[in-house]
Design an enzyme around this catalytic site. Sequence first.
Site, PDB file in Angstrom:
ATOM      1  CG  HIS A   1      -1.614  -1.170   0.954  1.00 34.24           C
ATOM      2  ND1 HIS A   1      -1.247  -2.749   1.857  1.00 34.24           N
ATOM      3  CD2 HIS A   1      -2.853  -0.659   0.864  1.00 34.24           C
ATOM      4  CE1 HIS A   1      -2.581  -3.291   1.544  1.00 34.24           C
ATOM      5  NE2 HIS A   1      -3.916  -2.552   1.061  1.00 34.24           N
TER       6      HIS A   1
ATOM      7  CG  HIS B   1      -5.853   2.451  -0.930  1.00 31.57           C
ATOM      8  ND1 HIS B   1      -5.279   2.749   0.171  1.00 31.57           N
ATOM      9  CD2 HIS B   1      -5.982   0.684  -0.695  1.00 31.57           C
ATOM     10  CE1 HIS B   1      -5.912   1.186   1.240  1.00 31.57           C
ATOM     11  NE2 HIS B   1      -6.234   0.938   0.567  1.00 31.57           N
TER      12      HIS B   1
ATOM     13  CD  GLU C   1     -20.331  -1.604  25.127  1.00 27.75           C
ATOM     14  OE1 GLU C   1     -21.815  -1.688  26.020  1.00 27.75           O
ATOM     15  OE2 GLU C   1     -20.763  -1.116  24.400  1.00 27.75           O
TER      16      GLU C   1
ATOM     17  CG  HIS D   1     -29.216  -8.096  28.801  1.00 26.69           C
ATOM     18  ND1 HIS D   1     -30.145  -7.267  26.797  1.00 26.69           N
ATOM     19  CD2 HIS D   1     -28.580  -6.703  29.021  1.00 26.69           C
ATOM     20  CE1 HIS D   1     -29.962  -6.090  26.962  1.00 26.69           C
ATOM     21  NE2 HIS D   1     -29.221  -5.690  27.913  1.00 26.69           N
TER      22      HIS D   1
END
Length: 672
Positions: free
Chosen positions: A38, A269, A417, A479
């Site tokens: 790259h 790229h 999280e 949950h």
Amino acid sequence: MGGQRVPARAVEAPLAGRMAHAIRFLAIDAIVRAGEGHQGVPLGMAEIATALYTRHLKFDAACPTWPDRDRVVLSNGHGSMLLYALLHLTGHAAFPIEEVRRFREFGSPCEGHPERDLAAGIEVTTGPLGQGIANALGMAVAEASLNARYGDGIVHHHTYAFVGDGCLQEGVGQEMLSLAGHLRLGRLILLWDDNRITDDGSTELSISEDVAERCRVAGWHVVEVDGHDLEAVSGAIAAAKADPRPSFIACRTTIAKGLPRLQGQRGGHSARLFAEDAAQAREALRWPHAPFEVPPEVLARWREAGRRAQPERDAWRRRVAALPAAQRAEFERRLVGELPAGWQQALAAYKQAAQSAAPAASGIFLSAEINEALDPVLPERLVACADLEAPTNHKRGLAAFTATDRLGRYVHCGVREHVMGAMANGMAAHGGVLPLAVTYLAFADYERPAMRMAALMGLPVKFVFSHDSIGIGRNGPTHQPVEGLAALRAMPNMRVFRPADAVEAAECWELALQHRTGPCSLVFARQALPLVRHGHAAECLSRHGAYVLMEAEGAARQVTLLATGSEVALALHARGLLQAQGVATAVVSMPCCEIFDEQDEAYRQQVLGRVAVRVAVEAAVRFGWDRYLGDSGAFVGMRGFGASGPAEQLYEHFGITAQAVAGEALRLLRRA
């Protein structure tokens, strides 16, 4: 602050430009030789990197592990040749020109994406976009915490991250920008490669907001510069270092700058480069040197940059040596990750007390109690939690780490999280702190990319989970992570602990704290866990991963019941039912399958029983259990998602009962 800085030698503009071109051509030559890579990042960020490394970065190439060095994270890790070129040019021993030639070859340190190797100068493994800047956040938190404890003369350094569009488009990138701005981490600096090109084409295909403004709104100091103007970039870095907020330097660049065929285009790229591209670049940039050749005057100035901070490192070592003996010992212990004296005694005292105490307590509250017992002897513990202070209970007496109190040891992450997990990785990678990341097991998938990176890097992060099964009851199947344990156990180099009671919880924490070559997941029930371990308090029975909790009586073993966590008590009840019918039954508690798998064959067979019928019970899916059950074993557990209702009713509804376990054992005995 942090000692007298050695001024950087002024670099005349023409030579500075050639220093940037040295990065470009090492990258071009390596990518052409490898046939892939790259090029967009190293060619587009060459001036940015030159300004940082030659004028601002505090590092010593001869000592890449100097604890008070500035940290650099290549968050856009696909552009790895930028980092390898810099490490070679500045004189890092692990990157001689022969290794640069071997870019992307098996066994070369110049891998496709950077892999953590502190001795070589690579701080963290990067590649999944966004992980790197979140790691940088964790490093900045660790630095701020240690700075508050030991002062500017001992800990005072910056964390820099090279950042691409993809890092900021990933959700974890926004989580990071928000939390870092809130915490006002002034020694965190991002260098954004604003080339407005992605792998698909223009960034306008998928994004239209003002990214710099997004950072301003989040509380960052923002500077927008021409990324190919080395003086402008250097000035922006100087301004960033002087600002009390985290800094975002938006560097407007041209992707693959210097390649006439590809610069400023989508193919810049990672389109394949050919020898003709290298020749055209040499002509365009007036670089007459052969492949992998850096002219002596250019290399000499780069090597000078790699040595510039040696006097500062020497001064730092003298300051550390002058610390009071006890403070110096603690600081040096924390740097190498050694645990303090007294931590095992604290756990042993907790285990002893647990056996005489008494009522059953929630599994996650047991973990919180253990951590509270460790607090006086484990000052390096930093707890990150995702807006679940009350139900996970791990804050207890800890003060919060905030923008105004860096001595706090509890980081309120909000409902973030993913960044919490990646931030914990950054803390561990930085060193000097022991990070915990706490949330519900159902939300482990939000953390999973970070957990995978922790396992890949071998970082000793402790991921702590509560509410581990249908035992949470009325919150329902969203949950109730029935597949969570299997998913964690499937990850290489991840140890998964699920303790059965207070005694096993203490033992699992002991084993997790001792484990330094990878992360651990400690999984706890929400519901109360009755004591199942009576006696043997002084011995860590969990150290082998699984052990015979209660042996068969009356005859040679006919049945082995295997269980973890909250189902161990259920297995003991089932044993009672079977023994009452004259069936000699043993119960095996298996708090950590990964450790058990490491034991020798003789021990594993002794625990499992060579001829006995085997039945496993766990309030989760069966996946992974068959390697212990064999072809003739049975499993009592979940076959689908859970439901909403009282925990006791759910266990009955899904057939996870002592009667069901005993019934399976009898069925297998009849079949045998």
